[in-house]
Design a protein around this motif. Sequence first.
Motif, PDB file in Angstrom:
ATOM      1  N   SER A 144       0.730  -1.306   0.133  1.00  0.00           N
ATOM      2  CA  SER A 144       0.079  -0.089  -0.028  1.00  0.00           C
ATOM      3  C   SER A 144       0.844   1.331  -0.017  1.00  0.00           C
ATOM      4  O   SER A 144       0.691   2.347  -0.638  1.00  0.00           O
ATOM      5  CB  SER A 144      -0.892  -0.071   1.186  1.00  0.00           C
ATOM      6  N   ASP A 145       2.033   1.145   0.518  1.00  0.00           N
ATOM      7  CA  ASP A 145       2.978   2.367   0.674  1.00  0.00           C
ATOM      8  C   ASP A 145       3.240   2.786  -0.651  1.00  0.00           C
ATOM      9  O   ASP A 145       3.451   3.787  -1.073  1.00  0.00           O
ATOM     10  CB  ASP A 145       4.032   2.166   1.465  1.00  0.00           C
ATOM     11  N   LEU A 146       3.772   1.525  -1.591  1.00  0.00           N
ATOM     12  CA  LEU A 146       4.109   1.705  -3.052  1.00  0.00           C
ATOM     13  C   LEU A 146       3.271   2.249  -3.818  1.00  0.00           C
ATOM     14  O   LEU A 146       3.408   2.811  -4.847  1.00  0.00           O
ATOM     15  CB  LEU A 146       4.853   0.543  -3.380  1.00  0.00           C
ATOM     16  N   VAL A 147       2.007   1.778  -3.513  1.00  0.00           N
ATOM     17  CA  VAL A 147       0.652   2.168  -4.207  1.00  0.00           C
ATOM     18  C   VAL A 147       0.534   3.680  -4.140  1.00  0.00           C
ATOM     19  O   VAL A 147       0.303   4.337  -5.309  1.00  0.00           O
ATOM     20  CB  VAL A 147      -0.619   1.502  -3.810  1.00  0.00           C
ATOM     21  N   GLU A 148       0.679   4.203  -3.020  1.00  0.00           N
ATOM     22  CA  GLU A 148       0.648   5.570  -2.825  1.00  0.00           C
ATOM     23  C   GLU A 148       1.657   6.575  -3.465  1.00  0.00           C
ATOM     24  O   GLU A 148       1.367   7.661  -4.208  1.00  0.00           O
ATOM     25  CB  GLU A 148       0.798   6.039  -1.600  1.00  0.00           C
ATOM     26  N   ARG A 149       3.118   5.883  -3.723  1.00  0.00           N
ATOM     27  CA  ARG A 149       4.096   6.459  -4.044  1.00  0.00           C
ATOM     28  C   ARG A 149       4.297   6.324  -5.859  1.00  0.00           C
ATOM     29  O   ARG A 149       5.082   7.136  -6.381  1.00  0.00           O
ATOM     30  CB  ARG A 149       5.461   6.061  -3.663  1.00  0.00           C
ATOM     31  N   THR A 150       3.601   5.425  -6.298  1.00  0.00           N
ATOM     32  CA  THR A 150       3.813   4.946  -7.523  1.00  0.00           C
ATOM     33  C   THR A 150       2.529   5.159  -8.634  1.00  0.00           C
ATOM     34  O   THR A 150       2.564   5.479  -9.631  1.00  0.00           O
ATOM     35  CB  THR A 150       4.252   3.469  -7.874  1.00  0.00           C
ATOM     36  N   GLY A 151       1.369   5.211  -7.801  1.00  0.00           N
ATOM     37  CA  GLY A 151       0.199   5.252  -8.790  1.00  0.00           C
ATOM     38  C   GLY A 151      -0.135   3.656  -9.334  1.00  0.00           C
ATOM     39  O   GLY A 151      -1.287   3.685 -10.060  1.00  0.00           O
ATOM     40  N   ILE A 152       0.689   2.875  -9.082  1.00  0.00           N
ATOM     41  CA  ILE A 152       0.330   1.350  -9.667  1.00  0.00           C
ATOM     42  C   ILE A 152      -0.645   0.609  -8.800  1.00  0.00           C
ATOM     43  O   ILE A 152      -0.525   0.756  -7.560  1.00  0.00           O
ATOM     44  CB  ILE A 152       1.643   0.503  -9.887  1.00  0.00           C
ATOM     45  N   THR A 153      -1.593  -0.019  -9.135  1.00  0.00           N
ATOM     46  CA  THR A 153      -2.372  -0.652  -8.329  1.00  0.00           C
ATOM     47  C   THR A 153      -1.918  -1.651  -7.404  1.00  0.00           C
ATOM     48  O   THR A 153      -1.065  -2.183  -7.460  1.00  0.00           O
ATOM     49  CB  THR A 153      -3.599  -1.143  -9.127  1.00  0.00           C
ATOM     50  N   TYR A 154      -2.637  -1.900  -6.501  1.00  0.00           N
ATOM     51  CA  TYR A 154      -2.372  -2.767  -5.427  1.00  0.00           C
ATOM     52  C   TYR A 154      -2.047  -4.094  -6.063  1.00  0.00           C
ATOM     53  O   TYR A 154      -1.060  -4.713  -5.874  1.00  0.00           O
ATOM     54  CB  TYR A 154      -3.433  -2.831  -4.102  1.00  0.00           C
ATOM     55  N   THR A 155      -3.050  -4.599  -6.748  1.00  0.00           N
ATOM     56  CA  THR A 155      -2.863  -5.753  -7.512  1.00  0.00           C
ATOM     57  C   THR A 155      -1.623  -5.880  -8.524  1.00  0.00           C
ATOM     58  O   THR A 155      -0.984  -7.092  -8.596  1.00  0.00           O
ATOM     59  CB  THR A 155      -4.370  -6.126  -8.280  1.00  0.00           C
ATOM     60  N   GLY A 156      -1.414  -4.640  -9.105  1.00  0.00           N
ATOM     61  CA  GLY A 156      -0.179  -4.855 -10.060  1.00  0.00           C
ATOM     62  C   GLY A 156       1.122  -4.971  -9.113  1.00  0.00           C
ATOM     63  O   GLY A 156       1.942  -5.722  -9.786  1.00  0.00           O
ATOM     64  N   ILE A 157       1.380  -4.255  -7.969  1.00  0.00           N
ATOM     65  CA  ILE A 157       2.413  -4.500  -7.184  1.00  0.00           C
ATOM     66  C   ILE A 157       2.340  -5.882  -6.539  1.00  0.00           C
ATOM     67  O   ILE A 157       3.495  -6.620  -6.539  1.00  0.00           O
ATOM     68  CB  ILE A 157       2.560  -3.437  -6.206  1.00  0.00           C
ATOM     69  N   TRP A 158       1.276  -6.319  -6.201  1.00  0.00           N
ATOM     70  CA  TRP A 158       1.014  -7.670  -5.505  1.00  0.00           C
ATOM     71  C   TRP A 158       1.631  -8.824  -6.348  1.00  0.00           C
ATOM     72  O   TRP A 158       2.377  -9.578  -5.963  1.00  0.00           O
ATOM     73  CB  TRP A 158      -0.320  -8.051  -4.810  1.00  0.00           C
TER      74      TRP A 158
END
Length: 196
Positions: free
Chosen positions: A38-52
């Motif tokens: 969730s921290d990276l979602v805020e910093r990148t704009g990539i969705t949670y599912t994408g990073i997961w």
Amino acid sequence: MTNLDEFFDNGSEVADQKNSAFGEWLQAEMTKKGLKISDLVERTGITYTGIWNIVKGNTVSPRDETRKKLADALNEVVPSAVEAEIESQSTPLPGFEWVDFTPSDLETVPQKSGVYVFYDITDRPVYVGKSSKNVRIRVKDHQTRFWFKAPLVVRGAFLSVPDPDLCLKIETILIKFLGKHALLNTKGVVRDMDEQ
């Protein structure tokens, strides 16, 4: 911690983790810095599912832009050995680019012509498609379909094919290979009428 962080941290997984040099590096960096997805979602704009999907190894060869956003968010440089591994996985055929993406996150979907495959929660191919111009537009159109959701569509893979005729031929061949197991494709699929 968000509800999604709790859900995924408690062992819920879409598929068994595969070898993903970038995903392993990303997870190690997140752990070192005490960051959650969730921290990276805020910093990148990539969705949670994408990073997961990247962290869990479902997305083995993320696009250059996706890798750059994540590395910048971590204030790190992706090690050359990790980049070399991604390069070897993203060019299975010389001259053709191969990337993985998260279909629900359009930012991870290429904007090139080519052939793509959607996979379900068990990593089974469920749909083969093509776009002779921009696959992101095709995936965006799919997002309006009733079947376009987890666990039926979890990840995608894309092969860049600039030649429209070759693109059509590859799509047709893949659909034929899937045969009666082509869950969502109907065009070009040969099924035994007794099974329908």
